[in-house]
Write an enzyme that holds these catalytic residues in place. Structure first.
Site, PDB file in Angstrom:
ATOM      1  N   ARG A  99     -10.985   7.023  10.636  1.00 63.81           N
ATOM      2  CA  ARG A  99     -10.738   6.344   9.440  1.00 63.81           C
ATOM      3  C   ARG A  99      -9.358   7.106   8.983  1.00 63.81           C
ATOM      4  O   ARG A  99      -9.108   8.290   9.062  1.00 63.81           O
ATOM      5  CB  ARG A  99     -11.615   5.901   8.521  1.00 63.81           C
ATOM      6  CG  ARG A  99     -12.580   5.063   8.672  1.00 63.81           C
ATOM      7  CD  ARG A  99     -12.110   3.562   9.043  1.00 63.81           C
ATOM      8  NE  ARG A  99     -11.344   3.127   7.761  1.00 63.81           N
ATOM      9  CZ  ARG A  99     -11.632   2.916   6.361  1.00 63.81           C
ATOM     10  NH1 ARG A  99     -12.949   3.041   6.265  1.00 63.81           N
ATOM     11  NH2 ARG A  99     -10.782   2.570   5.527  1.00 63.81           N
ATOM     12  N   SER A 102       0.609   4.097   1.854  1.00 61.03           N
ATOM     13  CA  SER A 102       0.666   4.818   2.747  1.00 61.03           C
ATOM     14  C   SER A 102       2.116   4.908   3.379  1.00 61.03           C
ATOM     15  O   SER A 102       2.970   4.089   3.056  1.00 61.03           O
ATOM     16  CB  SER A 102      -0.304   4.669   4.186  1.00 61.03           C
ATOM     17  OG  SER A 102       0.384   3.346   4.716  1.00 61.03           O
ATOM     18  N   SER A 139     -11.082   1.031  15.350  1.00 58.65           N
ATOM     19  CA  SER A 139     -11.410  -0.366  15.674  1.00 58.65           C
ATOM     20  C   SER A 139     -12.439  -0.872  16.449  1.00 58.65           C
ATOM     21  O   SER A 139     -12.392  -0.220  17.471  1.00 58.65           O
ATOM     22  CB  SER A 139     -10.073  -0.525  16.430  1.00 58.65           C
ATOM     23  OG  SER A 139     -10.159  -1.783  17.205  1.00 58.65           O
ATOM     24  N   ARG A 169     -12.574  -3.486  18.310  1.00 55.21           N
ATOM     25  CA  ARG A 169     -12.000  -3.931  19.456  1.00 55.21           C
ATOM     26  C   ARG A 169     -11.917  -2.860  20.421  1.00 55.21           C
ATOM     27  O   ARG A 169     -12.119  -2.964  21.724  1.00 55.21           O
ATOM     28  CB  ARG A 169     -10.598  -4.848  18.960  1.00 55.21           C
ATOM     29  CG  ARG A 169      -9.799  -5.306  20.186  1.00 55.21           C
ATOM     30  CD  ARG A 169      -8.553  -5.738  20.059  1.00 55.21           C
ATOM     31  NE  ARG A 169      -7.726  -4.916  19.342  1.00 55.21           N
ATOM     32  CZ  ARG A 169      -6.884  -4.141  20.036  1.00 55.21           C
ATOM     33  NH1 ARG A 169      -6.994  -4.077  21.027  1.00 55.21           N
ATOM     34  NH2 ARG A 169      -6.073  -3.128  19.058  1.00 55.21           N
ATOM     35  N   ARG A 170     -11.083  -1.889  19.710  1.00 58.61           N
ATOM     36  CA  ARG A 170     -10.752  -1.005  20.894  1.00 58.61           C
ATOM     37  C   ARG A 170     -12.051   0.097  21.223  1.00 58.61           C
ATOM     38  O   ARG A 170     -12.039   0.432  22.538  1.00 58.61           O
ATOM     39  CB  ARG A 170      -9.693   0.435  20.251  1.00 58.61           C
ATOM     40  CG  ARG A 170      -8.436  -0.427  19.696  1.00 58.61           C
ATOM     41  CD  ARG A 170      -7.480   0.711  18.932  1.00 58.61           C
ATOM     42  NE  ARG A 170      -6.078   0.032  19.000  1.00 58.61           N
ATOM     43  CZ  ARG A 170      -5.184   0.238  17.816  1.00 58.61           C
ATOM     44  NH1 ARG A 170      -6.016   0.554  16.666  1.00 58.61           N
ATOM     45  NH2 ARG A 170      -4.389  -0.508  17.786  1.00 58.61           N
ATOM     46  N   LYS A 206      -1.792  -7.628  11.354  1.00 60.76           N
ATOM     47  CA  LYS A 206      -3.043  -7.697  11.866  1.00 60.76           C
ATOM     48  C   LYS A 206      -4.223  -7.237  10.745  1.00 60.76           C
ATOM     49  O   LYS A 206      -5.394  -7.427  11.144  1.00 60.76           O
ATOM     50  CB  LYS A 206      -3.190  -6.443  12.988  1.00 60.76           C
ATOM     51  CG  LYS A 206      -2.936  -5.023  12.595  1.00 60.76           C
ATOM     52  CD  LYS A 206      -2.952  -4.126  13.693  1.00 60.76           C
ATOM     53  CE  LYS A 206      -2.672  -2.745  13.170  1.00 60.76           C
ATOM     54  NZ  LYS A 206      -3.719  -2.254  12.439  1.00 60.76           N
ATOM     55  N   ASP A 207      -3.563  -6.855   9.595  1.00 61.21           N
ATOM     56  CA  ASP A 207      -4.689  -6.586   8.488  1.00 61.21           C
ATOM     57  C   ASP A 207      -4.990  -7.799   7.688  1.00 61.21           C
ATOM     58  O   ASP A 207      -6.065  -7.616   6.892  1.00 61.21           O
ATOM     59  CB  ASP A 207      -4.057  -5.559   7.683  1.00 61.21           C
ATOM     60  CG  ASP A 207      -3.951  -4.144   8.139  1.00 61.21           C
ATOM     61  OD1 ASP A 207      -4.738  -3.892   9.160  1.00 61.21           O
ATOM     62  OD2 ASP A 207      -3.204  -3.249   7.672  1.00 61.21           O
ATOM     63  N   CYS A 212     -11.941  -7.693  10.724  1.00 60.62           N
ATOM     64  CA  CYS A 212     -11.591  -6.643  11.243  1.00 60.62           C
ATOM     65  C   CYS A 212     -12.831  -5.813  12.146  1.00 60.62           C
ATOM     66  O   CYS A 212     -12.733  -5.066  12.923  1.00 60.62           O
ATOM     67  CB  CYS A 212     -11.129  -5.573  10.267  1.00 60.62           C
ATOM     68  SG  CYS A 212      -9.823  -5.699   9.312  1.00 60.62           S
ATOM     69  N   ASN A 220      -5.132   7.064   7.149  1.00 64.44           N
ATOM     70  CA  ASN A 220      -3.814   6.419   7.540  1.00 64.44           C
ATOM     71  C   ASN A 220      -3.283   7.431   8.785  1.00 64.44           C
ATOM     72  O   ASN A 220      -4.058   8.288   9.107  1.00 64.44           O
ATOM     73  CB  ASN A 220      -2.617   6.801   6.425  1.00 64.44           C
ATOM     74  CG  ASN A 220      -2.501   8.125   5.987  1.00 64.44           C
ATOM     75  OD1 ASN A 220      -2.417   9.193   6.751  1.00 64.44           O
ATOM     76  ND2 ASN A 220      -2.577   8.238   4.639  1.00 64.44           N
ATOM     77  N   ARG A 277       0.999  -1.205  -0.040  1.00 64.51           N
ATOM     78  CA  ARG A 277      -0.049  -0.022   0.141  1.00 64.51           C
ATOM     79  C   ARG A 277       0.829   1.325   0.227  1.00 64.51           C
ATOM     80  O   ARG A 277       2.108   1.259   0.089  1.00 64.51           O
ATOM     81  CB  ARG A 277      -0.936   0.028   1.262  1.00 64.51           C
ATOM     82  CG  ARG A 277      -1.954  -1.148   1.341  1.00 64.51           C
ATOM     83  CD  ARG A 277      -2.575  -1.349   2.530  1.00 64.51           C
ATOM     84  NE  ARG A 277      -3.168  -0.176   3.193  1.00 64.51           N
ATOM     85  CZ  ARG A 277      -3.634  -0.111   4.251  1.00 64.51           C
ATOM     86  NH1 ARG A 277      -3.163  -0.938   5.326  1.00 64.51           N
ATOM     87  NH2 ARG A 277      -4.273   1.097   4.830  1.00 64.51           N
ATOM     88  N   THR A 326      -3.357  11.118   8.391  1.00 63.21           N
ATOM     89  CA  THR A 326      -4.733  11.519   8.051  1.00 63.21           C
ATOM     90  C   THR A 326      -5.378  11.785   9.631  1.00 63.21           C
ATOM     91  O   THR A 326      -5.980  13.009  10.127  1.00 63.21           O
ATOM     92  CB  THR A 326      -5.275  10.904   7.330  1.00 63.21           C
ATOM     93  OG1 THR A 326      -4.973  10.870   6.007  1.00 63.21           O
ATOM     94  CG2 THR A 326      -6.933  11.298   7.151  1.00 63.21           C
ATOM     95  N   ARG A 327      -5.199  10.825  10.393  1.00 59.82           N
ATOM     96  CA  ARG A 327      -5.872  10.652  11.791  1.00 59.82           C
ATOM     97  C   ARG A 327      -5.285  12.118  12.757  1.00 59.82           C
ATOM     98  O   ARG A 327      -5.742  12.434  13.319  1.00 59.82           O
ATOM     99  CB  ARG A 327      -5.608   9.521  12.508  1.00 59.82           C
ATOM    100  CG  ARG A 327      -6.261   8.128  11.620  1.00 59.82           C
ATOM    101  CD  ARG A 327      -6.292   7.195  12.342  1.00 59.82           C
ATOM    102  NE  ARG A 327      -6.500   5.740  11.675  1.00 59.82           N
ATOM    103  CZ  ARG A 327      -6.997   4.678  12.262  1.00 59.82           C
ATOM    104  NH1 ARG A 327      -6.978   4.633  13.291  1.00 59.82           N
ATOM    105  NH2 ARG A 327      -7.201   3.789  11.171  1.00 59.82           N
TER     106      ARG A 327
END
Length: 309
Positions: free
Chosen positions: A144, A10, A124, A126-127, A78-79, A239, A146, A8, A149-150
């Site tokens: 959402r 990013s 996430s 999970r989080r 993890k992806d 995910c 990368n 990818r 961006t966050r």
């Protein structure tokens, strides 16, 4: 021997590919990076659960593996979806970075244990579920994009902090923004968190597969991730399912802690199994069976029903 590395685009993904390239170069192999955009990179206005999590960050790379335009695809472990197609496989896992989730903020005084209410951004499930379980005073917004961006969204005031994997934050050299490292005993990470996985098509020349594996694979990490991924595979987690697992390797023995949490954070199951590292996949499967028998099947059914609405 020349290796075409798919990744990818990013900054973090390219860092991972550069890291693999460095390991290959140290063993005398030449390589080049091929940048590929995935569906998960293109669609940023919907949550992962809404766009469908299976292969959201991997499908386009896997298409190029099959076409032979790249030799290997480099992913955050993890992806990767829990089950790969028969014609593809993981040939190596790199040595694992520190696995913790971390709280990232411009305000170093923020802490989940302070009781102070503030807003956290994360994509996430999970989080989100764990925050609802352990920190009900925290408000969560979907975040959402990368890492860069966050961080921009954080600086725009869309949230007070981000919840991220230490590995990505550290690799991008944002350690100074870590306000708190979260304990894995509570915030157990996603399967594979902290390692880079190398995927290849079964048609890739054996001599290339063997050379790449010899130069990049870390056997203790591989054993740990085989156990975690077997656990995830039995639960059919992706995910969008808040599943967590972490295996540690000591003296040829694996200790695997795994669990499952409801979307609202109300119900959490967690258990630890241990066994020989050479039996990693059986260990992961056995733990999953235990979690399902303890009520995990009911939690999963409720999660899937909620996500389909």
């Amino acid at each position: 021997m020349h290796i075409r590395i798919g990744t990818r685009s990013s900054r973090l993904a390219v860092w991972q590919a550069d890291y693999i390239q460095t390991l290959l170069q140290a063993g005398g192999l030449t390589s080049e990076l091929v940048l590929i955009e995935t569906k998960g990179d293109q669609i940023l206005d919907r949550s992962l659960a809404k766009i469908g999590s299976k292969g959201v960050f991997t499908q386009e790379l896997e298409d190029q593996l099959r076409a032979g335009t790249i030799d290997i695809a480099v992913h955050s472990a993890k992806d990767l979806q829990s089950s790969l197609p028969a014609d593809l496989g993981i040939i190596a896992f790199t040595e694992r970075e520190q696995v913790n989730d971390v709280l990232v903020s411009r305000d170093p005084s923020l802490s989940l244990t302070s009781g102070q209410p503030f807003v956290i951004g994360t994509s996430s499930t999970r989080r989100v579920a764990m925050l609802r379980h352990f920190c009900p005073h925290i408000r969560v917004v979907d975040m959402r994009g990368n890492l860069q961006t966050r961080l921009r969204k954080l600086d725009e005031g869309q949230c007070d902090a981000l919840l991220l994997a230490y590995a990505g934050v550290h690799r991008m050299q944002y350690d100074d923004l870590i306000a708190e490292q979260l304990p894995v005993a509570e915030f157990t990470p996603a399967v594979g968190q902290g390692s880079v996985a190398i995927e290849a098509a079964s048609t890739l020349a054996i001599e290339k597969q063997e050379a790449i594996r010899r130069l990049t694979n870390h056997e203790p990490t591989e054993a740990a991730l085989k156990a975690e991924r077997a656990y995830l595979r039995r639960l059919e987690g992706g995910c969008s399912i808040p599943v967590f697992a972490l295996a540690t390797y000591t003296d040829e023995t694996l200790s695997l802690t795994g669990g499952l949490i409801s979307l609202d954070g109300e119900d959490m199951l967690r258990e630890t199994y241990s066994g020989p590292a050479h039996d990693a996949e059986r260990l992961g499967h056995a733990l999953a069976e235990h979690i399902l028998a303890q009520g995990g099947d009911v939690i999963l059914q409720a999660i899937r029903h909620q996500l389909s609405e």
